[in-house]
Design a protein around this motif. Structure first.
Motif, short mmCIF file in Angstrom:
data_model
loop_
_atom_site.label_atom_id
_atom_site.label_comp_id
_atom_site.label_asym_id
_atom_site.label_seq_id
_atom_site.Cartn_x
_atom_site.Cartn_y
_atom_site.Cartn_z
N ASN A 1 -10.46 -6.22 -4.91
CA ASN A 1 -10.42 -6.32 -3.44
C ASN A 1 -11.35 -5.30 -2.80
OD1 ASN A 1 -8.50 -8.34 -3.53
ND2 ASN A 1 -6.81 -7.05 -2.90
N THR A 2 -11.46 -4.13 -3.40
CA THR A 2 -12.32 -3.08 -2.86
C THR A 2 -13.80 -3.44 -3.01
OG1 THR A 2 -10.66 -1.39 -3.31
CG2 THR A 2 -12.94 -0.62 -3.05
N LEU B 1 -7.16 2.89 -10.44
CA LEU B 1 -6.77 1.55 -10.00
C LEU B 1 -7.72 0.54 -10.61
CD1 LEU B 1 -6.04 2.09 -6.20
CD2 LEU B 1 -4.40 1.32 -7.92
N TYR C 1 -6.47 -4.73 -6.87
CA TYR C 1 -6.81 -3.70 -5.87
C TYR C 1 -8.26 -3.26 -6.03
CZ TYR C 1 -2.60 -3.25 -3.22
OH TYR C 1 -1.58 -3.50 -2.35
N ASP D 1 0.82 -1.21 0.00
CA ASP D 1 0.00 0.00 0.00
C ASP D 1 0.85 1.26 0.00
OD1 ASP D 1 -2.20 -1.66 0.01
OD2 ASP D 1 -2.78 -1.23 2.08
N ILE E 1 -7.12 1.82 0.52
CA ILE E 1 -5.73 1.82 1.01
C ILE E 1 -5.43 3.05 1.87
CG2 ILE E 1 -4.89 0.28 -0.79
CD1 ILE E 1 -3.52 2.73 -2.11
N ALA F 1 0.20 -4.24 -8.52
CA ALA F 1 -0.97 -3.37 -8.63
C ALA F 1 -1.06 -2.94 -10.09
CB ALA F 1 -0.81 -2.15 -7.73
#
Length: 191
Positions: free
Chosen positions: A30-31, A23, A27, A4, A115, A41
């Motif tokens: 995951n969000t 992004l 990532y 991060d 993050i 990333a």
């Protein structure tokens, strides 16, 4: 620096240079979906030609950057890597592709908290489509891409623009995959 931290440094520099980004990849999934570990990333960027030298100057001190390879990647709109000189976590920089979907995806990006900061991120619909497209491009062998798409779809269901998903899944040639992830969560095993 942890993962991060690396991403935050990259995003701080992009923002200070006025370079638009979002992004995508793990990532983003995951969000919106279920968190999982990742070794990199993925960041879609719009780097204007007149910003290339400033970009290189900003990143060369503490990232491995090959100037000529970087310039070639930006001109060809192919992915390039940023790797911190003191770490192994890789950041894949993906220039916005010159396609109607990619331009629309970039226009639909949104600001949200992730993050520990505010970031620009692809919409959940575009994360699903991006993951399905990468699964198909990878000869349908990366179950992780399909699982990420399924998880984002399942956790965001009800808040997604289904008509948008249907339209672009058809255009991108992933309608069958979208239909598969819309089924029961345990119904997707890959092709």
């Amino acid at each position: 620096m942890n993962e991060d931290d690396v991403i935050s440094v990259v995003l701080d520099r992009l923002e200070s240079l006025g370079i638009e980004y979002m992004l995508v990849g793990s990532y983003a999934s995951n969000t919106y979906g279920r968190p999982r570990s990742s070794f990199d990333a993925d960041i879609v960027v719009r780097i204007p030609p007149d910003a290339i030298d400033r970009f290189l100057r900003a990143f060369e001190p503490d990232f491995v950057v090959e100037p000529e390879a970087f310039r070639a990647s930006i001109c060809a709109r192919t992915m390039l890597n940023l790797i911190p000189k003191n770490g192994i976590f890789k950041v894949d920089m993906i220039p916005v592709r010159p396609t109607p979907f990619a331009e629309g995806e970039f226009a639909r990006r949104r600001q949200l908290k992730a993050i520990g900061r505010t970031v620009w991120m692809a919409s959940p619909e575009d994360v699903v489509l991006f993951k399905l497209e990468w699964y198909r491009r990878g000869n349908s062998v990366s179950a992780r891409q399909l699982e990420d798409a399924r998880d984002v779809y399942a956790l965001q269901k009800g808040a997604l623009d289904e008509a948008y998903l249907d339209h672009w899944a058809g255009e991108l040639g992933v309608r069958d995959l979208l239909d598969a992830i819309r089924g029961p969560a345990d119904g997707v095993k890959g092709e």
